[in-house]
Design an enzyme around this catalytic site. Sequence first.
Site, PDB file in Angstrom:
ATOM      1  N   ASP A  82      -7.405  19.648 -13.975  1.00 56.45           N
ATOM      2  CA  ASP A  82      -7.900  19.148 -13.572  1.00 56.45           C
ATOM      3  C   ASP A  82      -7.812  18.949 -15.603  1.00 56.45           C
ATOM      4  O   ASP A  82      -8.390  19.679 -16.402  1.00 56.45           O
ATOM      5  CB  ASP A  82      -9.446  18.204 -13.675  1.00 56.45           C
ATOM      6  CG  ASP A  82      -9.819  17.368 -13.696  1.00 56.45           C
ATOM      7  OD1 ASP A  82      -9.198  16.150 -15.042  1.00 56.45           O
ATOM      8  OD2 ASP A  82     -10.664  16.467 -13.673  1.00 56.45           O
ATOM      9  N   TYR A 142     -16.249  18.409 -15.195  1.00 59.34           N
ATOM     10  CA  TYR A 142     -16.876  16.950 -14.902  1.00 59.34           C
ATOM     11  C   TYR A 142     -17.399  16.884 -13.561  1.00 59.34           C
ATOM     12  O   TYR A 142     -17.446  16.669 -12.948  1.00 59.34           O
ATOM     13  CB  TYR A 142     -15.685  15.823 -14.905  1.00 59.34           C
ATOM     14  CG  TYR A 142     -15.792  14.593 -14.699  1.00 59.34           C
ATOM     15  CD1 TYR A 142     -15.666  13.702 -15.912  1.00 59.34           C
ATOM     16  CD2 TYR A 142     -15.405  13.553 -13.754  1.00 59.34           C
ATOM     17  CE1 TYR A 142     -16.609  12.585 -15.776  1.00 59.34           C
ATOM     18  CE2 TYR A 142     -16.039  12.373 -13.239  1.00 59.34           C
ATOM     19  CZ  TYR A 142     -15.916  12.268 -14.692  1.00 59.34           C
ATOM     20  OH  TYR A 142     -16.065  10.492 -14.871  1.00 59.34           O
ATOM     21  N   ARG A 155       0.900  -1.346  -0.453  1.00 56.45           N
ATOM     22  CA  ARG A 155       0.069   0.125   0.214  1.00 56.45           C
ATOM     23  C   ARG A 155       0.622   1.184   0.204  1.00 56.45           C
ATOM     24  O   ARG A 155       0.900   2.449  -0.791  1.00 56.45           O
ATOM     25  CB  ARG A 155      -0.700  -0.019   1.619  1.00 56.45           C
ATOM     26  CG  ARG A 155      -1.723   1.481   1.005  1.00 56.45           C
ATOM     27  CD  ARG A 155      -3.233   1.290   2.504  1.00 56.45           C
ATOM     28  NE  ARG A 155      -3.050   0.035   2.929  1.00 56.45           N
ATOM     29  CZ  ARG A 155      -2.124   0.614   4.988  1.00 56.45           C
ATOM     30  NH1 ARG A 155      -1.405   1.218   4.554  1.00 56.45           N
ATOM     31  NH2 ARG A 155      -2.370  -0.171   5.686  1.00 56.45           N
TER      32      ARG A 155
HETATM   33  C1  PLP Z   1     -12.926  10.229 -16.452  1.00 56.84           C
HETATM   34  C2  PLP Z   1     -12.694  11.810 -15.846  1.00 56.84           C
HETATM   35  C3  PLP Z   1     -12.583  12.043 -14.169  1.00 56.84           C
HETATM   36  C4  PLP Z   1     -12.621  11.385 -12.995  1.00 56.84           C
HETATM   37  O1  PLP Z   1     -12.136   9.627 -13.433  1.00 56.84           O
HETATM   38  P1  PLP Z   1     -12.158   8.304 -13.140  1.00 56.84           P
HETATM   39  O2  PLP Z   1     -10.361   7.771 -13.575  1.00 56.84           O
HETATM   40  O3  PLP Z   1     -13.111   7.663 -13.482  1.00 56.84           O
HETATM   41  O4  PLP Z   1     -12.329   7.742 -11.257  1.00 56.84           O
HETATM   42  C5  PLP Z   1     -11.839  13.261 -13.761  1.00 56.84           C
HETATM   43  N1  PLP Z   1     -11.843  14.305 -14.039  1.00 56.84           N
HETATM   44  C6  PLP Z   1     -12.323  14.303 -15.462  1.00 56.84           C
HETATM   45  C7  PLP Z   1     -12.340  15.441 -17.247  1.00 56.84           C
HETATM   46  C8  PLP Z   1     -12.825  12.786 -16.376  1.00 56.84           C
HETATM   47  O5  PLP Z   1     -13.551  13.163 -17.231  1.00 56.84           O
END
Ligand code: PLP
Length: 381
Positions: free
Chosen positions: A170, A98, A46
Amino acid sequence: MKFATKVIHAGVSPDPSTGAIMTPIFQTSTYVQEAPGVHKGFEYARTQNPTRSALESNLAALENAKGALSFSSGLAAMDAILKMLNPGDEIISTNDLYGGSYRLMTKLFSKYGIKMSFIDLEKAENIHNYINSNTKLVWIETPTNPMLNIVDIKKVCEITNAKGIWSCVDNTFASPYLQNPLDLGATMVTHSATKYLGGHSDLVHGCIMSNDDEILKELRFIQNAAGAVPGPQDCFLLLRGIKTLHLRVERACQNAESIAHFLRGHEKVSKVYWPGFEDHPNHEVAKNQMKHFGGMVSFDLHDNTEISANKILSGTHYFSLAESLGGVESLIGHPASMTHASIPKEERMKVGLTDSLIRLSVGIEDITDLKADLNHALSLI
Ligand SMILES: *Cc1c(COP(=O)(O)O)cnc(C)c1O
């Protein structure tokens, strides 16, 4: 090291015990110690795993970061970032976020006394109206999903950095090949590596990169304490996927550009959303902060009914109807009923997310086939 070299070489070296050129999958939960506390840097999986460590060094290099952490999903990575906040802290975030990120903030973290405002960050100055002494984090997504709006990362980070507020971008939609938020002043960058970084729709993974030692340390503590770690097999697959990131994203961008122009000239299409158009409201910002304009294109129909949208959604052959994005294969989606179904219709309509809006994740197939596929589907309405 240049980007195309980094994706292949950064953080990766031949296995010292065998010479294996590819990082082995260390499928182990624990490591034998010579004497209590005497070990080779690995105690329990972990906390550390050599496949994951190689991946994290590679990921850090891609975003020009001091360090990176790798998680079991994109949302697990975001969850760790939000756990650095305390009750009473406030987040300012982009409004067309998102859906899963919106759900994590509003349904889980609001329970723990964290407040958030979702605002239009396309005009960075807007942020001043929402900042107060409790503001701890500004959450940026750009390009946004599915309207492909662009936020000026540098401008927002100038404001947050002057006030000592953290910013996190993001960067899933752009990928590190197109955009590097840390270079523009961001405190953290996060990816759903499930998308472009992995690139082959065969894994779920998330990561965080930062240049701030204190933040990296705190995130490592949270990850080890809470345990949202990826398995070594997924780390291996992601390392493998990343090796072609630059080639895949380059081709996806070329194909998306061609499709955006094709759709714009089509009689049945009323509007095309793609930041590469010169009349896109934030085209200049996109041009400055991104290398190309990305592989995502959204469009709306003159006949703006869900029935017509459905004919197209089930009428394509190479564009598969599915959630997600960023893979080598092209996908087509219906945000109103799929990714954004949890958002009330009035809210959706305000930002142009109509019942007939269609989103494409353009893959790396031959462009002639992709265009013919869309042309055929559009002929069905
Ligand atoms: C898919 C996505 C996420 C979440 O990611 P996962 O790997 O599905 O948990 C977060 N931000 C954006 C912009 C995404 O497209």
